[in-house]
Every structure is written in structure tokens, then in C-alpha cells.
Design an enzyme around this catalytic site. Structure first.
Site, short mmCIF file in Angstrom:
data_model
loop_
_atom_site.label_atom_id
_atom_site.label_comp_id
_atom_site.label_asym_id
_atom_site.label_seq_id
_atom_site.Cartn_x
_atom_site.Cartn_y
_atom_site.Cartn_z
N ASN A 154 54.48 -25.37 -31.25
CA ASN A 154 54.52 -24.20 -30.38
C ASN A 154 55.13 -24.67 -29.06
O ASN A 154 54.45 -25.28 -28.23
CB ASN A 154 53.09 -23.68 -30.19
CG ASN A 154 53.04 -22.41 -29.39
OD1 ASN A 154 54.06 -21.97 -28.84
ND2 ASN A 154 51.87 -21.80 -29.31
N ARG B 85 56.54 -21.92 -34.17
CA ARG B 85 56.15 -20.57 -33.76
C ARG B 85 57.28 -20.01 -32.88
O ARG B 85 57.69 -20.64 -31.92
CB ARG B 85 54.86 -20.64 -32.95
CG ARG B 85 54.51 -19.30 -32.40
CD ARG B 85 53.38 -19.35 -31.43
NE ARG B 85 53.20 -18.03 -30.88
CZ ARG B 85 52.73 -17.79 -29.67
NH1 ARG B 85 52.38 -18.78 -28.89
NH2 ARG B 85 52.60 -16.55 -29.24
N HIS C 12 51.55 -11.25 -31.14
CA HIS C 12 50.29 -11.75 -31.72
C HIS C 12 50.21 -11.48 -33.22
O HIS C 12 49.10 -11.42 -33.78
CB HIS C 12 49.05 -11.08 -31.09
CG HIS C 12 48.78 -11.46 -29.68
ND1 HIS C 12 48.19 -10.58 -28.79
CD2 HIS C 12 48.98 -12.61 -29.00
CE1 HIS C 12 48.05 -11.18 -27.62
NE2 HIS C 12 48.52 -12.41 -27.71
N ILE D 26 41.69 -10.23 -28.20
CA ILE D 26 41.44 -10.11 -26.76
C ILE D 26 41.22 -11.50 -26.16
O ILE D 26 40.14 -12.07 -26.24
CB ILE D 26 40.20 -9.22 -26.49
CG1 ILE D 26 40.23 -7.95 -27.34
CG2 ILE D 26 40.13 -8.85 -25.02
CD1 ILE D 26 38.97 -7.12 -27.20
N GLY D 27 42.29 -12.02 -25.60
CA GLY D 27 42.21 -13.30 -24.90
C GLY D 27 42.87 -13.10 -23.54
O GLY D 27 42.83 -11.97 -23.00
N ASN D 28 43.49 -14.13 -23.01
CA ASN D 28 44.20 -13.94 -21.76
C ASN D 28 45.33 -12.92 -21.96
O ASN D 28 45.54 -12.04 -21.15
CB ASN D 28 44.73 -15.31 -21.31
CG ASN D 28 45.25 -15.22 -19.91
OD1 ASN D 28 44.70 -14.50 -19.08
ND2 ASN D 28 46.33 -15.92 -19.66
N GLY D 29 46.01 -13.02 -23.10
CA GLY D 29 46.88 -11.93 -23.55
C GLY D 29 46.05 -11.09 -24.52
O GLY D 29 45.18 -11.65 -25.19
N ARG E 112 48.48 -9.52 -16.82
CA ARG E 112 49.50 -8.50 -17.12
C ARG E 112 48.92 -7.10 -16.93
O ARG E 112 47.78 -6.84 -17.32
CB ARG E 112 50.02 -8.66 -18.54
CG ARG E 112 50.87 -9.88 -18.73
CD ARG E 112 51.25 -10.11 -20.17
NE ARG E 112 50.83 -11.44 -20.59
CZ ARG E 112 50.77 -11.85 -21.84
NH1 ARG E 112 51.13 -11.05 -22.82
NH2 ARG E 112 50.37 -13.06 -22.13
N ASP F 132 40.44 -15.01 -15.24
CA ASP F 132 39.55 -15.56 -16.26
C ASP F 132 38.31 -14.68 -16.41
O ASP F 132 37.58 -14.47 -15.44
CB ASP F 132 39.16 -16.99 -15.84
CG ASP F 132 38.46 -17.73 -16.95
OD1 ASP F 132 37.37 -17.30 -17.36
OD2 ASP F 132 39.02 -18.74 -17.40
N ARG G 24 35.43 -15.14 -17.66
CA ARG G 24 34.12 -15.73 -17.31
C ARG G 24 33.86 -15.59 -15.81
O ARG G 24 32.75 -15.25 -15.40
CB ARG G 24 34.08 -17.21 -17.71
CG ARG G 24 33.89 -17.41 -19.18
CD ARG G 24 34.19 -18.80 -19.60
NE ARG G 24 35.63 -19.07 -19.44
CZ ARG G 24 36.29 -20.00 -20.10
NH1 ARG G 24 35.66 -20.79 -20.94
NH2 ARG G 24 37.57 -20.18 -19.93
N GLY H 174 37.30 -11.78 -27.13
CA GLY H 174 36.76 -11.06 -28.30
C GLY H 174 35.76 -11.88 -29.09
O GLY H 174 34.78 -11.35 -29.62
N GLU I 243 45.72 -18.77 -35.48
CA GLU I 243 47.16 -18.46 -35.58
C GLU I 243 47.94 -19.65 -36.08
O GLU I 243 48.90 -19.52 -36.84
CB GLU I 243 47.71 -18.09 -34.20
CG GLU I 243 47.05 -16.88 -33.61
CD GLU I 243 47.35 -16.75 -32.13
OE1 GLU I 243 48.42 -16.24 -31.81
OE2 GLU I 243 46.52 -17.16 -31.31
#
Ligand code: AMP
Length: 398
Positions: A8, A90, A179, A208-211, A240, A283, A285, A333, A383
């Protein structure tokens, strides 16, 4: 046994994992950071939790690949390069050309580079990774796995924009999504967990992550997704903006004196979302902590984040005309029971309900109540694993 490496490549980084195939065991993984800068960081994790790290100047991707191959021998992870029988890359944008993974030859590489218009930073970096491997190991089978490919099954009604058709016909202005490998992976894992064939299910997958992106998966195929021409669209994300009225852009440029559209796009990509609204962090958290201590901007950022995801899930109930399950995956997520509850607890009208006893922070599997008509699942994404799988599939056809 065959060993396959997944790559990647980013503009200044190169992440990799070495797999033993076909048993899909990760033998080693690593990352090269700060490529092109002084003091690049080269890290390898292998064996039983062993770690190797050096700081050295790695000025280009070629050198990063060379160093990683040398490290594999030096750390006795392999004894000969011949053990590596395939490499999978990727690639972010496959446009309308690549609807599935392909063996990379010169023609494919040229097309990947030409698609850089759709993902300027990503595709050029991906191509640099491909070239670096070709230079160091010229005879190895090289496969491209595209983030957009899973969404190639979207119908025209979903992927076209309400703009003059020549923009689509001449300039490929349409929805592509992203994704894809993650949505594909969790949809198939969800089917296994539910004891059904994916072709018998209607699923809404929420990466559902940072993107972040939400996808409507009908009988194993993507039929709509929230990211669009680029990964800027859809739900609000870490940095974003997600969807907004396009007229806002010229308006804000005029009001703020920003004259360069690239600067504006950068703000929407890197300074918006959770970070922009909270003024604290991208972030989740940190947003949750700040919200707990009464910070109203963090509360608003959290509420907007959940609201946008909830609305996309609701849309996809309509697109699919009902769904069997909603699947949560990726950093937020998978790990945040708060976010999952916040989203689902306001959707009970759809016949969906979370069992709060099962919905613990790092829950895995089914977290809905026994009588929930629509199941709620948490499935860790993988992934990376889709890459060696596709290399194995295509290796013999090169
Ligand atoms: P990813 O891009 O998939 O690596 O996800 C990164 C996001 O996951 C960041 O916003 C993290 O704050 C978030 N995340 C990771 N662990 C947790 C957690 N325990 N609770 C809430 N958010 C988390």
C-alpha cells in the site's frame, strides 16, 4: 509454500505485509515512513512480536522496496527472493477501466498513471510502488487491487450526477466510491456469521474510521455508496467535510479571500469534519473524552458525525427496500459502542435494536436484540487480506 506481499504505497510511505499462502498467515509486516525526507523510519514486525526499526534517509520508493527485501533476508523471514511468488498493490482509483483486480503489465501501469486525475496523490504513489517492485524483482507477478472495483456494480441511476451528460461522457464525472475491499470483505464475513450466502442477503455496511463510507450491498454487490467522485463526499469524517452544497465553495472563497481552489479543497479534506467542527481533534477518542468533560463543540461534532451516518443508513434502507443487517467496521465502527448506540438507537422505527449488554466496546459478532428484525453486526475489517487472495487467484493467468 507460496509467499505473497501486499503493498500500500502512499506519497511518502509504503506499508506492506508478507503472507504465506494459501493459509493466509501474516509472516511479517512493516511500514516505511517519510520517504523522500531525511530520517525516514523503517519498521518491520515479525515472528513472535519482534520488532526491527531503523532511521535512515530513504529518498525514493525504489530504495524503500530494496531495503524491505533486504530486511526480509537479514531477519531470516525468507532465505531467497524466489520464495516471493506474487505482489499485490492496493490502488485507489480504477475509474471505469478496472472493474476487478488485474495482472499489471505496461499497458495497465500506464492506465493507472493516467487515472491520477481521479486521485492525484494516491494513484501516482501507487504507480511508484509498482515501478519500484518491477525494478527490484522484474519477473514477479504483480496484481493491482482497486479500492473502487467493488462499486463497479452500481447502477447508472446511482453513479450519475444531475449535471450535463457530456461531463460524464467526456470527463468521466461520476460516482466511483472507495473502501471497496473493506465493504466486500465485511459483507462476505457477515454472510458467514449469519449462516447464509451473501447472494441471499441485503446488507448496509458502515466502514467508520478516520475515513468513513456507507454502502448498500444487494446480494453481494455494491449498488450504492456514500463516497463519490472522490473520498471527500458522503458522511462527515475525521478531517473531511463529507457532502455539502457545492455553492458554498465559491461563496466561502469570496468571503475568505482564498483564491486557490486547491487550498479550499485542502481545507475540506484536511481541516474539516470532526477536527473542523470541534476545533480539538480528528480522533474520535479525543472527541469522546472532550464531550464527556462538557465541551460543547466536541458534543456537536460527535452528534453531527452520528447524524450523517444515521441518515446514510436510512437512505440505504430505501435503496435496498429493506435490509437484513447493518454491519459496523473500521476503527470507530469496531471499537466505539457509543457511536454504534448513538446511530442505531434513533432508528428503532426501522425494526432495528441494539442489545446494550452485547454492545460492549470491542464487541464482535451480532450485537442486536433477539427480536431485532434487522441484525446489527460488528466485524473487524481486513482490507489487506483481499490483496494476497486476488494475487493467488490471478497468479496462474499471467
Ligand atoms: P481507522 O482509520 O480505521 O484506523 O480508525 C481510526 C479512528 O478510530 C480514529 O478516529 C480513532 O479515534 C478511532 N478509534 C479507535 N479506537 C477507538 C475507541 N476505542 N473508541 C472510539 N474511537 C476509536
Amino acid at each position: 509454500m507460496a509467499k505473497t506481499i501486499s503493498i500500500n504505497a502512499g506519497s511518502s510511505s509504503l506499508k506492506w505485509q508478507l503472507y504465506q499462502m494459501p493459509d493466509e498467515k501474516v509472516l511479517a509486516k512493516g511500514i516505511v515512513e517519510r520517504i523522500g525526507l531525511k530520517d525516514s523510519i523503517f519498521t518491520v514486525k515479525y515472528g513472535n512480536g519482534e520488532k526491527f526499526e531503523i532511521i535512515t534517509d530513504i529518498l525514493e520508493h525504489d530504495l524503500a522496496v530494496q531495503k524491505l527485501l533486504e530486511a526480509l533476508i537479514q531477519l531470516k523471514i525468507i532465505t531467497d527472493y524466489k520464495e516471493i511468488t506474487g505482489v499485490g498493490h492496493r490502488i485507489v482509483a480504477g475509474g471505469e477501466i478496472f472493474k476487478e483486480s488485474v495482472v499489471i503489465n505496461d499497458d495497465v501501469l500506464a492506465k493507472i498513471e493516467a487515472l491520477a486525475d481521479l486521485a492525484p496523490l494516491h494513484n501516482s504513489a501507487n504507480a511508484a510502488g509498482i515501478k519500484a517492485f518491477k525494478k527490484v524483482l522484474p519477473d514477479i507477478v504483480s496484481v493491482g487491487v482497486f479500492d473502487t472495483a467493488f462499486h463497479a456494480t452500481m447502477p447508472e441511476v446511482a453513479y450519475r450526477y444531475g449535471i450535463p451528460k457530456e461531463y460524464y461522457e467526456k470527463h468521466q464525472a461520476r460516482k466511483y466510491g472507495a473502501h471497496g475491499t473493506s465493504h466486500d470483505y465485511v459483507a462476505n464475513e457477515a454472510a458467514k456469521l449469519l449462516g447464509k450466502s451473501v447472494t441471499d442477503l441485503k446488507l448496509i455496511t458502515a466502514h467508520i474510521g478516520n475515513g468513513a463510507s456507507i454502502t448498500a450491498v444487494c446480494h453481494g454487490k455494491s449498488i450504492d455508496t456514500s463516497m463519490s467522485f472522490t473520498p471527500l463526499a458522503g458522511v462527515m469524517m475525521g478531517t473531511r467535510s463529507g457532502d455539502l452544497d457545492p455553492s458554498l465553495i465559491p461563496y466561502l472563497m469570496e468571503k475568505t479571500g482564498i483564491s486557490d481552489i486547491k487550498e479550499m479543497t485542502e481545507i475540506l479534506n484536511k481541516k474539516s469534519g470532526l477536527l473542523g467542527v470541534s476545533g480539538i481533534s480528528s480522533d474520535m477518542r479525543e472527541i469522546i473524552e472532550a464531550r464527556k468533560s462538557g465541551n460543547s463543540d466536541a458534543k456537536l461534532a460527535f452528534d453531527m458525525f452520528s447524524d450523517r451516518i444515521r441518515k446514510y443508513i436510512a437512505q440505504y434502507f430505501a435503496v435496498l427496500n429493506g435490509a437484513d443487517a447493518v454491519v459496523f467496521t473500521a476503527g470507530i465502527g469496531e471499537n466505539s459502542n457509543w457511536v454504534r448506540s448513538e446511530i442505531i438507537n434513533q432508528m428503532t422505527w426501522f425494526g432495528i435494536a441494539i442489545d446494550e449488554v452485547k454492545n460492549v466496546a470491542r464487541a464482535k459478532g451480532i450485537i442486536s436484540t433477539e427480536d431485532s428484525k434487522v441484525k446489527v453486526l460488528v466485524i473487524p475489517t481486513d482490507e489487506e487480506l483481499m490483496i494476497p487472495r486476488d494475487v493467488e487467484k490471478l497468479k496462474n493467468y499471467s
